[in-house]
Design a protein around this motif. Sequence first.
Motif, PDB file in Angstrom:
ATOM      1  N   GLU A 138       0.849  -1.183   0.000  1.00  0.00           N
ATOM      2  CA  GLU A 138       0.000   0.000   0.000  1.00  0.00           C
ATOM      3  C   GLU A 138       0.887   1.236   0.000  1.00  0.00           C
ATOM      4  O   GLU A 138       1.705   1.429   0.900  1.00  0.00           O
ATOM      5  CB  GLU A 138      -0.941   0.037   1.206  1.00  0.00           C
ATOM      6  CG  GLU A 138      -1.878   1.239   1.142  1.00  0.00           C
ATOM      7  CD  GLU A 138      -2.841   1.352   2.303  1.00  0.00           C
ATOM      8  OE1 GLU A 138      -3.614   2.328   2.327  1.00  0.00           O
ATOM      9  OE2 GLU A 138      -2.824   0.478   3.197  1.00  0.00           O
ATOM     10  N   ILE A 139       0.718   2.066  -1.020  1.00  0.00           N
ATOM     11  CA  ILE A 139       1.495   3.296  -1.161  1.00  0.00           C
ATOM     12  C   ILE A 139       0.719   4.439  -0.520  1.00  0.00           C
ATOM     13  O   ILE A 139      -0.462   4.646  -0.810  1.00  0.00           O
ATOM     14  CB  ILE A 139       1.771   3.594  -2.641  1.00  0.00           C
ATOM     15  CG1 ILE A 139       2.706   2.528  -3.233  1.00  0.00           C
ATOM     16  CG2 ILE A 139       2.377   4.984  -2.816  1.00  0.00           C
ATOM     17  CD1 ILE A 139       2.944   2.666  -4.719  1.00  0.00           C
ATOM     18  N   GLY A 140       1.385   5.194   0.346  1.00  0.00           N
ATOM     19  CA  GLY A 140       0.708   6.289   1.028  1.00  0.00           C
ATOM     20  C   GLY A 140      -0.319   5.785   2.025  1.00  0.00           C
ATOM     21  O   GLY A 140      -1.463   6.235   2.042  1.00  0.00           O
ATOM     22  N   ALA A 141       0.091   4.872   2.885  1.00  0.00           N
ATOM     23  CA  ALA A 141      -0.855   4.231   3.809  1.00  0.00           C
ATOM     24  C   ALA A 141      -1.356   5.173   4.897  1.00  0.00           C
ATOM     25  O   ALA A 141      -2.388   4.899   5.518  1.00  0.00           O
ATOM     26  CB  ALA A 141      -0.207   3.004   4.444  1.00  0.00           C
ATOM     27  N   GLY A 178       3.886   2.122  12.317  1.00  0.00           N
ATOM     28  CA  GLY A 178       4.686   1.195  13.102  1.00  0.00           C
ATOM     29  C   GLY A 178       4.055   0.894  14.451  1.00  0.00           C
ATOM     30  O   GLY A 178       4.009  -0.264  14.891  1.00  0.00           O
ATOM     31  N   ASP A 179       3.553   1.937  15.112  1.00  0.00           N
ATOM     32  CA  ASP A 179       2.897   1.738  16.404  1.00  0.00           C
ATOM     33  C   ASP A 179       1.683   0.817  16.269  1.00  0.00           C
ATOM     34  O   ASP A 179       1.387   0.029  17.173  1.00  0.00           O
ATOM     35  CB  ASP A 179       2.443   3.080  16.982  1.00  0.00           C
ATOM     36  CG  ASP A 179       3.607   3.962  17.409  1.00  0.00           C
ATOM     37  OD1 ASP A 179       4.721   3.431  17.586  1.00  0.00           O
ATOM     38  OD2 ASP A 179       3.394   5.185  17.551  1.00  0.00           O
ATOM     39  N   ARG A 180       1.006   0.919  15.160  1.00  0.00           N
ATOM     40  CA  ARG A 180      -0.257   0.201  14.996  1.00  0.00           C
ATOM     41  C   ARG A 180      -0.085  -1.222  14.468  1.00  0.00           C
ATOM     42  O   ARG A 180      -0.812  -2.134  14.873  1.00  0.00           O
ATOM     43  CB  ARG A 180      -1.153   1.005  14.063  1.00  0.00           C
ATOM     44  CG  ARG A 180      -2.569   0.482  13.934  1.00  0.00           C
ATOM     45  CD  ARG A 180      -3.429   1.449  13.158  1.00  0.00           C
ATOM     46  NE  ARG A 180      -4.799   0.946  13.048  1.00  0.00           N
ATOM     47  CZ  ARG A 180      -5.764   1.545  12.351  1.00  0.00           C
ATOM     48  NH1 ARG A 180      -5.509   2.680  11.714  1.00  0.00           N
ATOM     49  NH2 ARG A 180      -6.972   1.019  12.309  1.00  0.00           N
ATOM     50  N   PHE A 181       0.888  -1.419  13.546  1.00  0.00           N
ATOM     51  CA  PHE A 181       0.929  -2.682  12.813  1.00  0.00           C
ATOM     52  C   PHE A 181       2.250  -3.446  12.862  1.00  0.00           C
ATOM     53  O   PHE A 181       2.285  -4.613  12.478  1.00  0.00           O
ATOM     54  CB  PHE A 181       0.608  -2.431  11.333  1.00  0.00           C
ATOM     55  CG  PHE A 181      -0.736  -1.812  11.081  1.00  0.00           C
ATOM     56  CD1 PHE A 181      -1.906  -2.469  11.447  1.00  0.00           C
ATOM     57  CD2 PHE A 181      -0.841  -0.571  10.466  1.00  0.00           C
ATOM     58  CE1 PHE A 181      -3.148  -1.906  11.201  1.00  0.00           C
ATOM     59  CE2 PHE A 181      -2.077   0.003  10.211  1.00  0.00           C
ATOM     60  CZ  PHE A 181      -3.239  -0.662  10.588  1.00  0.00           C
ATOM     61  N   ALA A 182       3.337  -2.822  13.272  1.00  0.00           N
ATOM     62  CA  ALA A 182       4.653  -3.449  13.107  1.00  0.00           C
ATOM     63  C   ALA A 182       4.816  -4.740  13.894  1.00  0.00           C
ATOM     64  O   ALA A 182       5.680  -5.564  13.554  1.00  0.00           O
ATOM     65  CB  ALA A 182       5.754  -2.460  13.473  1.00  0.00           C
ATOM     66  N   SER A 231       3.701 -10.169  12.220  1.00  0.00           N
ATOM     67  CA  SER A 231       4.833 -10.791  11.529  1.00  0.00           C
ATOM     68  C   SER A 231       4.745 -10.668  10.010  1.00  0.00           C
ATOM     69  O   SER A 231       5.775 -10.739   9.325  1.00  0.00           O
ATOM     70  CB  SER A 231       4.932 -12.265  11.923  1.00  0.00           C
ATOM     71  OG  SER A 231       3.748 -12.962  11.545  1.00  0.00           O
ATOM     72  N   ASN A 232       3.552 -10.502   9.466  1.00  0.00           N
ATOM     73  CA  ASN A 232       3.401 -10.418   8.011  1.00  0.00           C
ATOM     74  C   ASN A 232       3.437  -8.989   7.496  1.00  0.00           C
ATOM     75  O   ASN A 232       3.276  -8.763   6.293  1.00  0.00           O
ATOM     76  CB  ASN A 232       2.086 -11.075   7.573  1.00  0.00           C
ATOM     77  CG  ASN A 232       0.851 -10.350   8.093  1.00  0.00           C
ATOM     78  OD1 ASN A 232       0.874  -9.820   9.207  1.00  0.00           O
ATOM     79  ND2 ASN A 232      -0.205 -10.326   7.304  1.00  0.00           N
ATOM     80  N   VAL A 233       3.655  -8.009   8.374  1.00  0.00           N
ATOM     81  CA  VAL A 233       3.603  -6.598   7.994  1.00  0.00           C
ATOM     82  C   VAL A 233       4.996  -5.976   8.053  1.00  0.00           C
ATOM     83  O   VAL A 233       5.755  -6.193   9.011  1.00  0.00           O
ATOM     84  CB  VAL A 233       2.642  -5.812   8.902  1.00  0.00           C
ATOM     85  CG1 VAL A 233       2.709  -4.309   8.597  1.00  0.00           C
ATOM     86  CG2 VAL A 233       1.205  -6.311   8.727  1.00  0.00           C
ATOM     87  N   ARG A 234       5.304  -5.210   7.010  1.00  0.00           N
ATOM     88  CA  ARG A 234       6.540  -4.428   6.975  1.00  0.00           C
ATOM     89  C   ARG A 234       6.176  -2.962   6.776  1.00  0.00           C
ATOM     90  O   ARG A 234       5.298  -2.643   5.967  1.00  0.00           O
ATOM     91  CB  ARG A 234       7.437  -4.912   5.825  1.00  0.00           C
ATOM     92  CG  ARG A 234       8.659  -4.031   5.568  1.00  0.00           C
ATOM     93  CD  ARG A 234       9.412  -4.481   4.336  1.00  0.00           C
ATOM     94  NE  ARG A 234      10.466  -3.546   3.968  1.00  0.00           N
ATOM     95  CZ  ARG A 234      11.172  -3.603   2.841  1.00  0.00           C
ATOM     96  NH1 ARG A 234      10.950  -4.609   1.977  1.00  0.00           N
ATOM     97  NH2 ARG A 234      12.095  -2.707   2.576  1.00  0.00           N
ATOM     98  N   ILE A 235       6.842  -2.068   7.497  1.00  0.00           N
ATOM     99  CA  ILE A 235       6.655  -0.627   7.334  1.00  0.00           C
ATOM    100  C   ILE A 235       7.880  -0.095   6.603  1.00  0.00           C
ATOM    101  O   ILE A 235       9.018  -0.368   7.007  1.00  0.00           O
ATOM    102  CB  ILE A 235       6.512   0.084   8.697  1.00  0.00           C
ATOM    103  CG1 ILE A 235       5.485  -0.625   9.593  1.00  0.00           C
ATOM    104  CG2 ILE A 235       6.141   1.546   8.486  1.00  0.00           C
ATOM    105  CD1 ILE A 235       4.097  -0.680   9.024  1.00  0.00           C
TER     106      ILE A 235
END
Length: 238
Positions: free
Chosen positions: A41-44, A73-77, A80-84
């Motif tokens: 996602e670009i511009g999340a 990062g605070d919300r999703f990092a 394990s499947n999410v990269r910021i």
Amino acid sequence: MSLAPQDPTGAQTLEQLARARNYNRWLTDRLQRWVGRRVLEIGAGLGSMSEFILDRERVVLSDTDPYYLGRLGDRFAARSNVRIAELRLPGVDGSIAAERLDTVICLNVLEHVPDDGASLAAMRTLLQDGGRLVLLVPSLPSIYGTLDEALGHVRRYTPAELRRKFRDAGFHLVHLEDFNLAGVPGWWFTGRVLKRRLIPSGSLGLYDALVPLFRLERFLPPPWRVGQSLIAVGERAA
């Protein structure tokens, strides 16, 4: 010291839209069938749409503003499947391209970019062959007003312009539709008549409550099926 957003007006607007749960779900429902398993996602931003794709195999959430990257990062990092990741188009990050992406989602971002053609071409390079770009942009140049100016919109798009730019960037356009007819009069009146630079929170709350009714726009015949936005889906050819 906590970071401040680079664009305070844009951040305030995103905070308002994050509370429009019915609208966010409506838009996501319209896009889900085009979204694959390995997604950028670009511009999340604040992640208002990101939360609806967290069940994918791999999710890369990008932005250019350190404030939003911190919020993401605070919300999703912790997932394990999410990269910021920071991503500044039309530059291309090789490590993101190496994620073997089958989908790029870009919602209300391209209208901010002076060289949108180069940015579309860069998005294509991030995708595997056959991968899809799922794009949402503002439509109807005739309603461009102070809201657009305050948000840093360079343009609003026409279907013909979007078709041409997809083709020039090397995408095969597989789907194009208008979205959000109900938003047109409010955007025009607020930005062209009242000359305001921020969406009124009370009006947005009422609008969000009426979204179940607005979903019926899909049954309108083509002459009436205009919208505040355009949804476009393009595939990267081999």
